[in-house]
Design an enzyme around this catalytic site. Sequence first.
Site, PDB file in Angstrom:
ATOM      1  N   VAL A 252      17.196  51.281  53.100  1.00  0.00           N
ATOM      2  CA  VAL A 252      16.609  51.146  51.776  1.00  0.00           C
ATOM      3  C   VAL A 252      17.215  49.896  51.162  1.00  0.00           C
ATOM      4  O   VAL A 252      18.442  49.768  51.076  1.00  0.00           O
ATOM      5  CB  VAL A 252      16.901  52.377  50.894  1.00  0.00           C
ATOM      6  CG1 VAL A 252      16.299  52.190  49.499  1.00  0.00           C
ATOM      7  CG2 VAL A 252      16.369  53.642  51.551  1.00  0.00           C
TER       8      VAL A 252
ATOM      9  N   MET B 243      23.564  45.723  48.955  1.00  0.00           N
ATOM     10  CA  MET B 243      23.510  47.108  48.617  1.00  0.00           C
ATOM     11  C   MET B 243      22.487  47.879  49.415  1.00  0.00           C
ATOM     12  O   MET B 243      22.085  48.923  48.982  1.00  0.00           O
ATOM     13  CB  MET B 243      23.367  47.332  47.125  1.00  0.00           C
ATOM     14  CG  MET B 243      22.240  46.685  46.372  1.00  0.00           C
ATOM     15  SD  MET B 243      20.643  47.368  46.289  1.00  0.00           S
ATOM     16  CE  MET B 243      19.682  46.104  47.006  1.00  0.00           C
ATOM     17  N   PRO B 244      22.104  47.400  50.552  1.00  0.00           N
ATOM     18  CA  PRO B 244      21.219  48.243  51.355  1.00  0.00           C
ATOM     19  C   PRO B 244      21.903  49.563  51.715  1.00  0.00           C
ATOM     20  O   PRO B 244      23.108  49.602  51.958  1.00  0.00           O
ATOM     21  CB  PRO B 244      20.958  47.408  52.615  1.00  0.00           C
ATOM     22  CG  PRO B 244      21.176  46.004  52.179  1.00  0.00           C
ATOM     23  CD  PRO B 244      22.292  46.090  51.174  1.00  0.00           C
ATOM     24  N   LEU B 245      21.139  50.613  51.706  1.00  0.00           N
ATOM     25  CA  LEU B 245      21.601  51.921  52.162  1.00  0.00           C
ATOM     26  C   LEU B 245      21.100  52.087  53.589  1.00  0.00           C
ATOM     27  O   LEU B 245      19.896  51.983  53.848  1.00  0.00           O
ATOM     28  CB  LEU B 245      21.047  53.029  51.272  1.00  0.00           C
ATOM     29  CG  LEU B 245      21.241  54.458  51.780  1.00  0.00           C
ATOM     30  CD1 LEU B 245      22.713  54.826  51.817  1.00  0.00           C
ATOM     31  CD2 LEU B 245      20.464  55.434  50.911  1.00  0.00           C
TER      32      LEU B 245
ATOM     33  N   ARG C  72      13.350  41.677  51.141  1.00  0.00           N
ATOM     34  CA  ARG C  72      13.956  40.558  51.874  1.00  0.00           C
ATOM     35  C   ARG C  72      12.798  39.747  52.443  1.00  0.00           C
ATOM     36  O   ARG C  72      11.745  40.284  52.751  1.00  0.00           O
ATOM     37  CB  ARG C  72      14.833  41.058  53.021  1.00  0.00           C
ATOM     38  CG  ARG C  72      15.842  42.099  52.622  1.00  0.00           C
ATOM     39  CD  ARG C  72      17.023  41.507  51.882  1.00  0.00           C
ATOM     40  NE  ARG C  72      17.865  42.569  51.334  1.00  0.00           N
ATOM     41  CZ  ARG C  72      18.975  42.350  50.675  1.00  0.00           C
ATOM     42  NH1 ARG C  72      19.390  41.122  50.479  1.00  0.00           N
ATOM     43  NH2 ARG C  72      19.670  43.348  50.203  1.00  0.00           N
TER      44      ARG C  72
END
Length: 137
Positions: free
Chosen positions: A73, A1-3, A77
């Site tokens: 965003v 779900m990184p933007l 990690r």
Amino acid sequence: MPLMHFHVMKGERTPAELRALLDAAHDAMLEAFKVPARDRYQLVTEHEPTHMILEDTGLDIPRTPKVVLLQVVSRPRGKESMEAFYRLLAETLQARTGLLPSDLMVLVVENRDEHWSFGLGRAQFLTGELPLPGAKA
């Protein structure tokens, strides 16, 4: 779900070139972060050349008008994942779009699961609608 939010110079790429840029970056992110293929959230903002200045912090990195600033965003990690992401991103973008590694600048902003709502007024990670990382399905 990184933007992923791409900042580019206005008029430097065709719509097809922009799509290739997004596709290549998504593939690098999938490999480095091991997220599902439909975790794809990408934005492109085109800036007038006078509204986008990206220098090199004294590193003597040459930039061209094709420069890309990528803001990501994401939940935290590990160091290895981040290093793999930077390397894979640069390699994939160069191979598939011709973007020079010197024209790629990346900023990662970390957040937590409770900072995401994918719609419907709910925090899907907190409600259990989406599994938390490392949770058994």
